[in-house]
Design a protein around this motif. Structure first.
Motif, short mmCIF file in Angstrom:
data_model
loop_
_atom_site.label_atom_id
_atom_site.label_comp_id
_atom_site.label_asym_id
_atom_site.label_seq_id
_atom_site.Cartn_x
_atom_site.Cartn_y
_atom_site.Cartn_z
N SER A 133 45.47 38.65 36.76
CA SER A 133 44.44 38.06 35.92
C SER A 133 43.07 38.19 36.58
O SER A 133 42.06 38.45 35.92
N GLN A 188 44.94 34.81 29.45
CA GLN A 188 46.35 34.44 29.65
C GLN A 188 46.74 33.19 28.84
O GLN A 188 47.76 33.16 28.21
N ASP A 225 45.94 39.92 28.64
CA ASP A 225 46.61 39.22 29.73
C ASP A 225 47.89 38.60 29.18
O ASP A 225 47.86 37.55 28.55
N GLU A 226 48.98 39.26 29.43
CA GLU A 226 50.30 38.82 28.97
C GLU A 226 50.33 38.53 27.47
O GLU A 226 50.47 37.38 27.07
MG LIG Z 1 47.80 35.88 35.25
#
Ligand SMILES: [Mg+2]
Ligand SMILES: Nc1ncnc2c1ncn2[C@@H]1O[C@H](COP(=O)(O)OP(=O)(O)OP(=O)(O)O)[C@@H](O)[C@H]1O
Lengths: 271, 247
Positions: free
Chosen positions: B41, B85, B162-163
């Motif tokens: 991140s 995230q 992010d994810e």
């Molecule tokens: Mg992360």
């Protein structure tokens, strides 16, 4: 002798030294923070005048600060006016000058009480909210999200709040003036039995427009202080809910103290 | 093209990135994988200019983003879309306001046009009838998808995820995979995606970068990655196999 020195003098001197050093550090930090706040103010000023001007946000904030603080300002104003009339009316009665009550109350209200108390009330109500909102946005990455979307947080969050405070504070202060005077009028005429006509006549005679203008001018200054300090403190929140709470407290305390200090210097230097 | 050149980032004593080098090719989908807390991140935030590296340079289309002035950085950021995230939705705005925010900020589209675009992009991430809900009234997975819709609504040439699928059920996960592939096929944008989901990465990514101990220890296509000799990569893949085996 040396024992005496070690036991009593040395600790005293060294703790004095420590206090001095920590005071020095604290004031250095305070100066640095002030520098950063002034930079933020400057950035806001520049962003406010560069189009597009964010009228919608400014109006929203004016509503939030103004409408939100109206009730508490009116309440504070009426009681301040009433108690001040009561005190000064009684004092003046000692030498038979109670008809001056209205004039004295008006001058004090418009020069000091209205701008200062309004600013303190708005700090408590809206400054704290600004710090909490911005602080929460900071710790939940919403400010980073703003930046990531190419929106300047100062332009979007800070500048509108400062402008709104500058526009609203003189209005609230005027309302404080009016309502405070109303409170004083009621107490003076109904409780202290001062002749209403004399009450008004003395105000007309002694009170100058400059008294009112001075108060309104101060309120603009206070608006800048409270919005700037509160927004700045909010932005400094980093570490979660506890930190947000701490920053809100600091916003209120620092704004309040700064308002009182600025009030003294404004009065001493400008009027 | 995006290039990280010898980028280091410390938080106090903690060294997170240690002279990281990475080249993300234009028009490709690149996945970054690696252990939790490795600095994935942080890498994305450095790329957005939200954090400053302690050392090294980050180039986007040839210019070093750390050397840009604020307004230059802002205009560069308009080329990016980012999914955070934990979505980082504006919590005082409802879903519609969140997703339409970039459109109102950066385009002159009419209200109807914007409504249509928001509607369409919420459908793409499998959400409907949520316009009026506040982020706090949504599930975690729903928030993530709103964040995804917001990140791609301007159709930016570079998108950072992010994810994107963490916390989503398999059906939605595969739908998001489709969405990424479709969007990419349509507009040929550059995607940089962090994911712990090996299946998703294998499916959509052209290249997978393994971040370990502050550096990219492997940078390979999904096919090549399986034959990596790096001990950590082997361990990572083996762990994944074990998980699948236990099903
Ligand atoms: Mg992360
Ligand atoms: N703002 C910050 N201040 C201090 N330390 C930070 C900060 N942001 C990240 N870190 C630290 O940097 C390291 C990497 O964090 P990062 O969020 O990039 O991990 P990650 O690879 O994304 O992990 P995950 O897969 O769990 O999301 C962590 O050890 C974290 O403690």
């Amino acid at each position: 002798m040396t024992k005496f020195f070690d036991q009593y003098v040395e600790p005293f001197v060294s703790s004095f030294g420590r206090i001095f050093v920590s005071l020095f550090n604290a004031s250095r930090v305070a100066l640095e923070e002030m520098g950063r706040m002034l930079r933020m103010l400057w950035a806001s000023c520049k962003l406010v005048v560069t189009p597009p001007v964010r009228w919608q946000l400014i109006v929203d904030q004016m509503q939030f600060i103004g409408v939100g603080s109206l009730f508490i300002v009116v309440l504070t104003a009426i009681f301040s006016g009433m108690v001040f009339a009561l005190q000064s009316g009684r004092a003046f009665a000692i030498f038979g000058a109670e008809t001056l009550t209205g004039a004295v109350v008006t001058i004090t209200l418009s020069r000091e009480l209205a701008p200062v108390l309004t600013a303190l009330m708005v700090t408590a109500r809206s400054g704290s909210a600004m710090a909490a909102q911005i602080g929460t946005m900071q710790v939940t990455q919403q400010i980073e999200a703003l930046s990531a979307m190419a929106v300047n947080p100062i332009d979007y969050l800070i500048a509108p709040r400062i402008v709104a405070a500058i526009l609203v504070m003189p209005m609230l202060t005027s309302i404080f003036d009016f309502v405070g005077l109303l409170g004083a009028y009621i107490v003076s005429t109904k409780l202290l039995n001062i002749d209403p006509a004399m009450f008004m006549e003395k105000i007309r005679y002694y009170v100058d427009v400059a008294d009112i203008v001075q108060g309104l001018f101060k309120s603009i200054f206070f608006a800048v202080i409270l919005s700037l300090v509160s927004c700045y403190q909010g932005l400094q929140a980093q570490k979660g809910a506890y930190d947000v709470g701490r920053r809100v407290t600091m916003a209120v305390v620092i704004s309040s103290v700064a308002i009182l200090v600025a009030d003294y210097f404004l009065t001493a230097l400008l009027f | 093209m995006i290039e990280f050149r010898n980028v280091s980032k410390n938080f106090g004593e903690q060294n997170v990135l240690d002279k990281l080098n990475l080249v993300v090719e234009e028009g490709k989908i690149t996945a970054i994988m690696g252990p939790s807390g490795a600095g994935k991140s942080v890498t994305l935030k450095l790329l957005m200019g939200l954090l400053k590296p302690d050392e090294g340079q980050i180039f986007v289309h040839g210019s070093d983003i750390c050397a840009l002035a604020d307004d230059e950085l802002a205009s560069l950021r308009k080329k990016f879309g980012m999914l955070f995230q934990d979505a980082a939705l504006f919590d005082y705005m409802n879903v519609f306001e969140n997703v339409s925010f970039p459109l109102y900020e950066h385009t002159k589209l009419s209200d109807e046009e914007i409504e249509k675009r928001v509607e369409a992009s919420l459908n793409e991430v499998g959400l409907e009838n949520v316009n009026q809900k506040l982020p706090n009234e949504l599930s975690g997975g729903m928030r993530k998808r709103v964040g995804l819709a917001r990140a791609i609504i301007l159709e930016p040439p570079i998108v950072l995820f992010d994810e994107p699928t963490t916390g989503l059920d398999p059906i939605i996960t595969s739908q998001i995979g489709d969405l990424i592939l479709e969007t990419h096929a349509k507009r040929n944008n550059t995607f940089l995606m962090i994911s712990h989901d090996l299946a998703l990465s294998y499916r959509v990514a052209h290249k997978i970068a393994m971040l370990y101990k502050g550096q990219i220890v492997e940078f390979a296509s999904p096919k090549e990655l399986k034959y990596s000799t790096h001990p950590f990569v082997r361990e990572y893949l083996q762990a994944q196999l074990n998980l699948e085996g236990s099903r």
